[in-house]
Design a protein around this motif. Structure first.
Motif, PDB file in Angstrom:
ATOM      1  N   SER A 175       0.831  -1.210   0.000  1.00 48.91           N
ATOM      2  CA  SER A 175       0.000   0.000   0.000  1.00 48.91           C
ATOM      3  C   SER A 175       0.858   1.251   0.000  1.00 48.91           C
ATOM      4  O   SER A 175       0.573   2.216  -0.712  1.00 48.91           O
ATOM      5  CB  SER A 175      -0.934   0.009   1.213  1.00 48.91           C
ATOM      6  OG  SER A 175      -1.894  -0.999   1.094  1.00 48.91           O
ATOM      7  N   CYS A 176       1.903   1.235   0.801  1.00 56.07           N
ATOM      8  CA  CYS A 176       2.821   2.375   0.855  1.00 56.07           C
ATOM      9  C   CYS A 176       3.457   2.600  -0.514  1.00 56.07           C
ATOM     10  O   CYS A 176       3.492   3.726  -1.019  1.00 56.07           O
ATOM     11  CB  CYS A 176       3.881   2.128   1.915  1.00 56.07           C
ATOM     12  SG  CYS A 176       5.089   3.462   2.036  1.00 56.07           S
ATOM     13  N   TYR A 177       3.952   1.546  -1.124  1.00 56.14           N
ATOM     14  CA  TYR A 177       4.589   1.654  -2.432  1.00 56.14           C
ATOM     15  C   TYR A 177       3.588   2.085  -3.506  1.00 56.14           C
ATOM     16  O   TYR A 177       3.932   2.820  -4.426  1.00 56.14           O
ATOM     17  CB  TYR A 177       5.239   0.337  -2.829  1.00 56.14           C
ATOM     18  CG  TYR A 177       6.570   0.057  -2.169  1.00 56.14           C
ATOM     19  CD1 TYR A 177       7.111   0.913  -1.208  1.00 56.14           C
ATOM     20  CD2 TYR A 177       7.292  -1.075  -2.494  1.00 56.14           C
ATOM     21  CE1 TYR A 177       8.325   0.646  -0.612  1.00 56.14           C
ATOM     22  CE2 TYR A 177       8.524  -1.351  -1.900  1.00 56.14           C
ATOM     23  CZ  TYR A 177       9.030  -0.479  -0.961  1.00 56.14           C
ATOM     24  OH  TYR A 177      10.243  -0.736  -0.375  1.00 56.14           O
ATOM     25  N   ALA A 178       2.357   1.612  -3.408  1.00 60.79           N
ATOM     26  CA  ALA A 178       1.343   1.995  -4.387  1.00 60.79           C
ATOM     27  C   ALA A 178       1.078   3.495  -4.325  1.00 60.79           C
ATOM     28  O   ALA A 178       1.061   4.173  -5.361  1.00 60.79           O
ATOM     29  CB  ALA A 178       0.049   1.219  -4.135  1.00 60.79           C
ATOM     30  N   ILE A 179       0.904   4.008  -3.123  1.00 60.45           N
ATOM     31  CA  ILE A 179       0.628   5.437  -2.958  1.00 60.45           C
ATOM     32  C   ILE A 179       1.836   6.259  -3.401  1.00 60.45           C
ATOM     33  O   ILE A 179       1.701   7.253  -4.107  1.00 60.45           O
ATOM     34  CB  ILE A 179       0.212   5.740  -1.506  1.00 60.45           C
ATOM     35  CG1 ILE A 179      -1.116   5.040  -1.200  1.00 60.45           C
ATOM     36  CG2 ILE A 179       0.110   7.249  -1.273  1.00 60.45           C
ATOM     37  CD1 ILE A 179      -1.465   4.968   0.275  1.00 60.45           C
ATOM     38  N   ARG A 180       3.025   5.816  -3.013  1.00 61.00           N
ATOM     39  CA  ARG A 180       4.242   6.513  -3.421  1.00 61.00           C
ATOM     40  C   ARG A 180       4.424   6.457  -4.941  1.00 61.00           C
ATOM     41  O   ARG A 180       4.783   7.443  -5.573  1.00 61.00           O
ATOM     42  CB  ARG A 180       5.454   5.911  -2.711  1.00 61.00           C
ATOM     43  CG  ARG A 180       6.644   6.843  -2.726  1.00 61.00           C
ATOM     44  CD  ARG A 180       7.646   6.465  -1.688  1.00 61.00           C
ATOM     45  NE  ARG A 180       8.637   5.571  -2.273  1.00 61.00           N
ATOM     46  CZ  ARG A 180       9.375   4.730  -1.587  1.00 61.00           C
ATOM     47  NH1 ARG A 180       9.249   4.636  -0.288  1.00 61.00           N
ATOM     48  NH2 ARG A 180      10.257   3.972  -2.191  1.00 61.00           N
ATOM     49  N   GLY A 181       4.155   5.306  -5.526  1.00 60.53           N
ATOM     50  CA  GLY A 181       4.260   5.161  -6.972  1.00 60.53           C
ATOM     51  C   GLY A 181       3.272   6.060  -7.712  1.00 60.53           C
ATOM     52  O   GLY A 181       3.622   6.692  -8.714  1.00 60.53           O
ATOM     53  N   LEU A 182       2.055   6.155  -7.212  1.00 58.22           N
ATOM     54  CA  LEU A 182       1.056   7.024  -7.828  1.00 58.22           C
ATOM     55  C   LEU A 182       1.448   8.489  -7.694  1.00 58.22           C
ATOM     56  O   LEU A 182       1.260   9.288  -8.609  1.00 58.22           O
ATOM     57  CB  LEU A 182      -0.330   6.776  -7.212  1.00 58.22           C
ATOM     58  CG  LEU A 182      -0.959   5.428  -7.544  1.00 58.22           C
ATOM     59  CD1 LEU A 182      -2.200   5.195  -6.688  1.00 58.22           C
ATOM     60  CD2 LEU A 182      -1.293   5.319  -9.031  1.00 58.22           C
ATOM     61  N   TYR A 183       2.010   8.832  -6.552  1.00 57.01           N
ATOM     62  CA  TYR A 183       2.492  10.199  -6.336  1.00 57.01           C
ATOM     63  C   TYR A 183       3.590  10.537  -7.345  1.00 57.01           C
ATOM     64  O   TYR A 183       3.566  11.588  -7.980  1.00 57.01           O
ATOM     65  CB  TYR A 183       3.001  10.339  -4.897  1.00 57.01           C
ATOM     66  CG  TYR A 183       3.720  11.631  -4.621  1.00 57.01           C
ATOM     67  CD1 TYR A 183       3.013  12.825  -4.496  1.00 57.01           C
ATOM     68  CD2 TYR A 183       5.101  11.670  -4.477  1.00 57.01           C
ATOM     69  CE1 TYR A 183       3.671  14.020  -4.240  1.00 57.01           C
ATOM     70  CE2 TYR A 183       5.764  12.861  -4.222  1.00 57.01           C
ATOM     71  CZ  TYR A 183       5.044  14.033  -4.106  1.00 57.01           C
ATOM     72  OH  TYR A 183       5.697  15.213  -3.856  1.00 57.01           O
ATOM     73  N   GLU A 184       4.553   9.634  -7.497  1.00 58.23           N
ATOM     74  CA  GLU A 184       5.645   9.871  -8.447  1.00 58.23           C
ATOM     75  C   GLU A 184       5.131   9.905  -9.883  1.00 58.23           C
ATOM     76  O   GLU A 184       5.596  10.698 -10.704  1.00 58.23           O
ATOM     77  CB  GLU A 184       6.735   8.810  -8.294  1.00 58.23           C
ATOM     78  CG  GLU A 184       7.474   8.881  -6.976  1.00 58.23           C
ATOM     79  CD  GLU A 184       8.243  10.181  -6.760  1.00 58.23           C
ATOM     80  OE1 GLU A 184       8.684  10.812  -7.749  1.00 58.23           O
ATOM     81  OE2 GLU A 184       8.402  10.571  -5.588  1.00 58.23           O
ATOM     82  N   MET A 185       4.164   9.065 -10.187  1.00 58.25           N
ATOM     83  CA  MET A 185       3.578   9.066 -11.519  1.00 58.25           C
ATOM     84  C   MET A 185       2.928  10.416 -11.801  1.00 58.25           C
ATOM     85  O   MET A 185       3.079  10.978 -12.894  1.00 58.25           O
ATOM     86  CB  MET A 185       2.543   7.943 -11.630  1.00 58.25           C
ATOM     87  CG  MET A 185       1.921   7.805 -13.001  1.00 58.25           C
ATOM     88  SD  MET A 185       0.861   6.351 -13.050  1.00 58.25           S
ATOM     89  CE  MET A 185      -0.625   7.061 -13.696  1.00 58.25           C
ATOM     90  N   TYR A 186       2.232  10.956 -10.819  1.00 56.25           N
ATOM     91  CA  TYR A 186       1.603  12.266 -10.976  1.00 56.25           C
ATOM     92  C   TYR A 186       2.666  13.339 -11.237  1.00 56.25           C
ATOM     93  O   TYR A 186       2.504  14.182 -12.127  1.00 56.25           O
ATOM     94  CB  TYR A 186       0.782  12.625  -9.739  1.00 56.25           C
ATOM     95  CG  TYR A 186       0.186  13.999  -9.832  1.00 56.25           C
ATOM     96  CD1 TYR A 186      -1.014  14.211 -10.502  1.00 56.25           C
ATOM     97  CD2 TYR A 186       0.828  15.097  -9.274  1.00 56.25           C
ATOM     98  CE1 TYR A 186      -1.559  15.481 -10.618  1.00 56.25           C
ATOM     99  CE2 TYR A 186       0.295  16.373  -9.383  1.00 56.25           C
ATOM    100  CZ  TYR A 186      -0.897  16.554 -10.049  1.00 56.25           C
ATOM    101  OH  TYR A 186      -1.425  17.818 -10.176  1.00 56.25           O
ATOM    102  N   LYS A 187       3.737  13.309 -10.453  1.00 52.15           N
ATOM    103  CA  LYS A 187       4.810  14.289 -10.638  1.00 52.15           C
ATOM    104  C   LYS A 187       5.409  14.191 -12.040  1.00 52.15           C
ATOM    105  O   LYS A 187       5.631  15.207 -12.699  1.00 52.15           O
ATOM    106  CB  LYS A 187       5.912  14.084  -9.586  1.00 52.15           C
ATOM    107  CG  LYS A 187       5.571  14.640  -8.244  1.00 52.15           C
ATOM    108  CD  LYS A 187       6.626  14.447  -7.170  1.00 52.15           C
ATOM    109  CE  LYS A 187       8.022  14.251  -7.595  1.00 52.15           C
ATOM    110  NZ  LYS A 187       8.969  14.022  -6.516  1.00 52.15           N
ATOM    111  N   LEU A 188       5.685  12.974 -12.475  1.00 52.33           N
ATOM    112  CA  LEU A 188       6.260  12.778 -13.807  1.00 52.33           C
ATOM    113  C   LEU A 188       5.293  13.253 -14.892  1.00 52.33           C
ATOM    114  O   LEU A 188       5.706  13.866 -15.877  1.00 52.33           O
ATOM    115  CB  LEU A 188       6.618  11.306 -14.023  1.00 52.33           C
ATOM    116  CG  LEU A 188       7.787  10.790 -13.184  1.00 52.33           C
ATOM    117  CD1 LEU A 188       7.823   9.265 -13.198  1.00 52.33           C
ATOM    118  CD2 LEU A 188       9.102  11.375 -13.674  1.00 52.33           C
ATOM    119  N   GLN A 189       4.027  12.969 -14.682  1.00 47.81           N
ATOM    120  CA  GLN A 189       3.016  13.381 -15.654  1.00 47.81           C
ATOM    121  C   GLN A 189       2.891  14.905 -15.690  1.00 47.81           C
ATOM    122  O   GLN A 189       2.699  15.482 -16.749  1.00 47.81           O
ATOM    123  CB  GLN A 189       1.666  12.760 -15.282  1.00 47.81           C
ATOM    124  CG  GLN A 189       0.874  12.277 -16.435  1.00 47.81           C
ATOM    125  CD  GLN A 189      -0.368  11.566 -15.997  1.00 47.81           C
ATOM    126  OE1 GLN A 189      -1.000  11.926 -15.010  1.00 47.81           O
ATOM    127  NE2 GLN A 189      -0.740  10.550 -16.740  1.00 47.81           N
TER     128      GLN A 189
END
Length: 150
Positions: free
Chosen positions: A7-21
């Motif tokens: 769950s932690c990695y999923a939220i962090r991954g989504l956050y990073e995806m948003y930043k990259l996007q």
């Protein structure tokens, strides 16, 4: 309810995806490769790929294959509750025997079952009140503070 690193990695991954996007503002719903998300987040690409495959079930993200493929959001960050993420990744949600279906040998006599149910409900309700947008805004504040202190 037990939360794992998924769950932690999923939220962090989504956050990073948003930043990259966000860096690719000229492309609406630009697709981000799992390798870029993994590199940006510091999470193993293989593990993150498995997590994002599970997240596709929530319809929060989708993906396209190919040279210009990658993951993209299907919902706005303010429409994504953390409970949606946790619910798909943390199965079963009940980690205590006394609230897992048919797991507790003392199910009929257990005096503390209500404690674990209330704790689980409180955690899930709180996750339902936090959106990915909240995480993004908090992350931006932390990054700004870190930049100021340098």
């Amino acid at each position: 309810m037990s939360l794992t690193i998924k769950s932690c990695y999923a939220i962090r991954g989504l956050y990073e995806m948003y930043k990259l996007q966000s860096r690719n503002k000229e492309e609406k719903n630009s697709k981000i490769s799992i390798s870029k998300i993994a590199e940006s987040s510091g999470i193993s690409q293989e593990f993150l790929a498995k997590i994002f495959a599970e997240l596709k079930k929530t319809k929060i993200v989708a993906s396209e294959k190919g040279k210009f493929g990658g993951f993209y959001f299907t919902k706005a960050p303010e429409e994504i509750n953390l409970s949606e993420i946790v619910e798909v990744l943390e199965v079963p949600l009940s980690s205590y025997d006394c609230i897992s279906e048919g797991e507790c040998e003392n199910q009929n006599n257990c005096p503390v079952e209500f404690v674990w149910r209330r704790v689980q409900d409180a955690i899930f309700n709180e996750l339902s009140n936090i959106t990915l947008k909240d995480v993004i805004e908090y992350g931006k504040k932390k990054e700004a503070l870190a930049a100021k202190s340098q």
